[in-house]
Enzyme design. Structure first.
Site, mmCIF file in Angstrom:
data_model
loop_
_atom_site.group_PDB
_atom_site.id
_atom_site.type_symbol
_atom_site.label_atom_id
_atom_site.label_comp_id
_atom_site.label_asym_id
_atom_site.label_seq_id
_atom_site.Cartn_x
_atom_site.Cartn_y
_atom_site.Cartn_z
ATOM 1 N N ASP A 384 0.854 -1.191 0.000
ATOM 2 C CA ASP A 384 0.000 0.000 0.000
ATOM 3 C C ASP A 384 0.895 1.248 0.000
ATOM 4 O O ASP A 384 2.101 1.152 0.238
ATOM 5 C CB ASP A 384 -0.875 -0.046 1.266
ATOM 6 C CG ASP A 384 -1.964 1.034 1.281
ATOM 7 O OD1 ASP A 384 -2.326 1.538 0.207
ATOM 8 O OD2 ASP A 384 -2.441 1.351 2.389
ATOM 9 N N GLU A 387 2.755 4.776 -4.038
ATOM 10 C CA GLU A 387 2.752 5.691 -5.209
ATOM 11 C C GLU A 387 4.087 6.422 -5.373
ATOM 12 O O GLU A 387 4.427 6.720 -6.519
ATOM 13 C CB GLU A 387 1.597 6.690 -5.085
ATOM 14 C CG GLU A 387 0.229 6.062 -5.256
ATOM 15 C CD GLU A 387 -0.176 5.154 -4.083
ATOM 16 O OE1 GLU A 387 0.262 5.435 -2.954
ATOM 17 O OE2 GLU A 387 -0.885 4.172 -4.324
ATOM 18 N N ASP A 459 -8.999 3.489 -2.753
ATOM 19 C CA ASP A 459 -10.034 3.943 -1.822
ATOM 20 C C ASP A 459 -11.282 4.456 -2.524
ATOM 21 O O ASP A 459 -11.521 5.668 -2.632
ATOM 22 C CB ASP A 459 -9.447 5.011 -0.895
ATOM 23 C CG ASP A 459 -8.305 4.443 -0.071
ATOM 24 O OD1 ASP A 459 -8.214 3.199 0.036
ATOM 25 O OD2 ASP A 459 -7.499 5.224 0.458
HETATM 26 O O1 MIG Z 1 -4.057 6.094 4.447
HETATM 27 O O2 MIG Z 1 -3.771 0.880 5.606
HETATM 28 O O3 MIG Z 1 -5.984 2.046 0.180
HETATM 29 O O4 MIG Z 1 -6.974 -0.138 1.601
HETATM 30 O O5 MIG Z 1 -7.002 0.047 4.396
HETATM 31 C C1 MIG Z 1 -4.785 4.927 4.309
HETATM 32 C C2 MIG Z 1 -4.930 1.607 5.714
HETATM 33 C C3 MIG Z 1 -3.871 3.745 4.130
HETATM 34 C C4 MIG Z 1 -5.044 2.940 2.189
HETATM 35 C C5 MIG Z 1 -5.506 1.720 1.464
HETATM 36 C C6 MIG Z 1 -6.551 1.016 2.271
HETATM 37 C C7 MIG Z 1 -5.998 0.661 3.623
HETATM 38 C C8 MIG Z 1 -5.511 1.930 4.337
HETATM 39 N N1 MIG Z 1 -4.522 2.609 3.497
#
Ligand code: MIG
Length: 783
Positions: A384, A387, A459
């Site tokens: 996650d 980017e 999201d």
């Molecule tokens: O700032 O890890 O897209 O699936 O649950 C949020 C917490 C960070 C973004 C991800 C989401 C995940 C969440 N993350």
């Protein structure tokens, strides 16, 4: 050997080199049907993206000099005309039809920006470009590639999390592909606010693009995968239902969750640990109060038939004594400012250093940090925030990156950062658990990331718009060679409601990646979270997913081996039919060759479906539909799904997870039709690499209509014998007076019933009888 445009050297070299005004250009042919064109402002350093392509430009180029400054390149299925001054290219079929050409504005240079303008053809459409919002046909839109943490994006939000700078232009009956392999920020215009041109633009004085023409979209996607690589066959458990939440903890909650799935008889394969499993969000650690003994906890879940996937973010907390921080500094793997100081950005753990995943040393370091998780028994990894995202949005542009030896800045590394992170994540699995197939899930991606990871679309929001736009994202990713994708079922942000959840779980069951997820402080998205009615509907569609696993797994096999997308929007084959691009039918998709799915919103009483090229059976009721457009009544508990007449499906008795389902009883379903057809089913042990040594069964089915309907089902490949005589065979649409043969023998048939989904209880206090329309009368081959 270089063919210099200004010399008279003989044709059949491997590079055509052009110098014209301020630019230099190189034309090469890496593989059949693909011409690569590199254009750069003379004198500028070229940063070549080494990450996306898996081929070398080795092919001989067949060049013919027509006259001074004018060349013809024979590219296989088409020819390229190259003009030296000003530099222009155009692509023609050998029948002389124009496929695609440069606009009269040609190539425009402003400062270091270089824009390649293309003539817009009448009625030209544009599809693909990966994870982009907007309609299926991108004509009239402009997009930017710059991977972005797009929390709560909406219909017109751009850019999103990933960049796949590959699109397909459709010029009448001549579709072509363009892949722009620059990892820096690029812009694509498809005739937005103009009717003269489309363009792509890079800000760093260099454009590296590939032109593909094969005559059809399937061929274009296939050549793109030749260029950028293919995924390997996933473990079958990754096709199962997956349950996530931000965040499940402590371990008791996950154990209870697992038991609840089993108790409620809802199949499930994977549970996720989001950021709260870690000690203060530090990657590679566990919060030892919430998870006292991770190894035992993971073993307990394994005994219950579950795999666990954990989240990993790239930021490494700045903290002396934290192993990853100390060793990362010692081994010099973190990104730095131009003055040599370590860059510090903020994310979940607070102040963080960031590994330079474009440096092999950092990737290897990351892999070593992951090692303990293999010993603990973690089954898969979820990348996650790659980017990369930091509070304050992005790294400064001038942060330095290794970029595999080219030494450049964030401007070039940004879009491939997530890809290189998930690459390390994937490679660690190959290294430390070589006997199992890897599973990695990523949010950010660039062209080529399909080699390493599945992708989910970040999201999204629990609303109706997202049910449809999310489907368009998956459809578009599919057209862009990214086959393994899905979205958060029920929507991540906001409050879902029963009617919406029932629709979403039904659609999700047919997408490649199938996971329920929801955000912290919002309601749960478990199959039972929306009351008894939605629970029954969820059980139905999750169970259906498992029943269809042999069919779905076969579609994954075809995707990996034959470049056929799993999820195929109508435009994939019907690109000459304007309905493929309409809002009405643009969300429809085939899953595999035989099942057509029509996503619909809650609350609609009827909906429109388009059934192309032949007749169909409504899957859940068996009702026959003829080819064409139909208005159908919508049912609260299911969505319109159709099976092609004359096709065969393979199913299994759904068990609690995918591996058990795969070891159970199989069925073939033969749907009466009037057109000859054929296809394949593929079964293996569902994990590991035995299939590379022939441990699999490839089964071919074939239907030949006529006075006697002939169905042939035979194993055609693989050393694992598949016992067709032990498989149940159901005939859909046949009556006892129909004459048919299966494998040249007349079968004896009995009347019976089949259900793809079970009747849902009546929740009306006055009307107790539940709807029985999903009980389908069929014939079954007697044992
Ligand atoms: O700032 O890890 O897209 O699936 O649950 C949020 C917490 C960070 C973004 C991800 C989401 C995940 C969440 N993350």
């Amino acid at each position: 050997m270089v063919f210099m445009a200004n010399t008279s050297s003989e044709p059949s070299e491997n590079i055509l080199q052009i110098s014209s005004g301020k630019i230099d250009a190189l034309i090469t042919q890496p593989i059949d049907d693909v011409i690569r064109i590199q254009i750069f402002i003379r004198g500028r350093k070229r940063i070549i993206n080494p990450y996306s392509t898996v081929v070398n430009d080795k092919k001989t180029l067949h060049i013919q000099k027509i006259k001074d400054g004018f060349f013809e390149v024979n590219a296989g299925k088409y020819k390229v005309l190259v003009y030296e001054n000003p530099f222009r290219v155009s692509f023609y079929t050998y029948d002389g039809e124009l496929i695609h050409n440069d606009a009269d504005l040609g190539i425009q240079i402003q400062e270091n920006g270089i824009t390649v303008l293309k003539e817009l053809q009448q009625g030209e459409r544009f599809i693909g470009l990966g994870e982009k919002t907007g309609p299926i046909d991108r004509r009239g839109w402009q997009y930017t590639h710059w991977n972005t943490d797009a929390f709560a994006y909406h219909q017109e939000f751009d850019p999103l999390y990933s960049s796949i700078p590959f699109y397909i232009g459709i010029n009448g009956h001549l579709p072509y592909g363009i892949f722009v392999n620059n990892s820096c920020r690029t812009d694509f215009n498809f005739g937005a606010s103009n009717d003269r041109f489309s363009f792509f633009r890079s800000a760093d004085g260099y454009i590296d693009y590939y032109f593909i023409y094969t005559g059809d979209i399937k061929g274009i996607v296939s050549r793109y995968l030749d260029l950028t690589g293919r995924p390997e066959l996933p473990p079958v458990w990754a096709l199962g239902y997956q349950q996530c939440r931000y965040s499940y903890y402590p371990e008791e909650e996950l154990l209870l969750l697992a038991d609840t799935f089993r108790k409620k008889k809802i199949p499930c394969d994977v549970l996720y640990l989001d950021i709260h499993y870690m000690d203060e969000y530090k990657v590679f650690t566990w919060d030892k109060e919430r998870f006292k003994d991770p190894k035992k906890f993971l073993a307990d879940l394994k005994d219950k038939g579950f795999k666990v996937v954990i989240i990993q973010d790239p930021g490494i907390k700045v903290e002396e004594g934290y192993g990853a921080c100390d060793s990362g500094i010692e081994e010099d793997v973190f990104v730095k400012y131009p003055d040599g100081k370590l860059y510090v950005g903020e994310a979940w753990p607070g102040r963080c250093y960031f590994p330079d995943f474009t440096n092999e040393r950092a990737r290897n370091w990351w892999k070593r940090q992951m090692k303990a998780h293999f010993e603990e028994g973690v089954a898969g990894f979820w990348n996650d925030m790659n980017e990369p995202a930091v509070w304050g949005k992005h790294f400064p542009d001038f942060i330095r990156f290794n970029y595999d030896g080219q030494q450049t800045s964030h401007l070039h590394a940004h879009n491939v950062y997530g890809m290189q992170m998930v690459r390390a994540t994937y490679e660690a699995q190959k290294e430390f658990r070589p006997d199992k197939r890897p599973f990695a899930l990523t949010r950010a991606a660039f062209a080529g990331t399909q080699r390493y990871a599945w992708k989910w679309t970040g999201d999204n929001i629990s609303n109706e718009e997202h049910l449809l736009l999310g489907q368009r994202l998956i459809n578009s990713l599919s057209l862009s060679g990214y086959f393994f994708s899905g979205n958060d079922v029920g929507g991540f942000i906001g409050e879902c409601w029963p009617e919406l959840f029932m629709r979403w779980i039904a659609v999700g069951a047919f997408n490649p990646f199938f996971r329920g997820h929801s955000m912290i402080n919002s309601r749960d998205h478990e199959p039972w979270s929306f009351g008894e009615e939605a629970e029954e509907v969820s059980r139905n569609f999750i169970t259906l997913r498992y029943k269809l696993l042999p069919y779905l797994y076969s579609a994954f096999y075809r995707a990996v081996m034959h470049d056929e997308p799993i999820n195929r929007p109508m435009a994939f084959t019907l690109f000459n039919d304007e309905r493929s691009f309409s809002h009405t039918y643009g969300h429809q998709f085939f899953v595999g060759p035989s099942i057509l799915v029509c996503p619909v919103l809650p609350g609609q009483a009827f909906g429109k479906v388009w059934l192309p090229e032949g007749n169909y059976y409504e899957m859940f009721t068996g009702k026959v539909y003829t080819e064409g457009e139909h208005v159908v009544e919508l049912h609260r508990h299911r969505i319109p799904v159709f099976v092609r007449a004359g096709h065969a499906l393979m199913s299994a008795e759904a068990s609690e997870n995918a591996e058990k389902t795969f070891r159970g009883i199989y069925q073939f379903h033969l749907y009466k039709g009037d057109k000859a057809s054929s296809g394949f089913f593929y079964i293996d042990e569902g994990d590991g690499y035995g299939y590379k040594n022939g441990e699999y069964s490839l089964i071919k089915w074939e239907f030949i209509p006529g006075d006697v309907h002939q169905w042939n089902i035979q194993q055609v490949e693989g050393n694992s014998p598949f016992d067709i005589s032990k498989t149940e065979v159901y005939l859909h649409g046949y009556t006892p007076t129909d004459v048919l043969e299966i494998n040249k023998k007349k079968p004896s048939l009995e009347s019976t019933e089949w259900m793809w989904i079970a009747p849902v209880s009546s929740f009306d206090p006055y009307f107790k009888q539940s709807d029985q329309s999903t009980i389908i009368k069929v014939l079954k081959v007697s044992a």
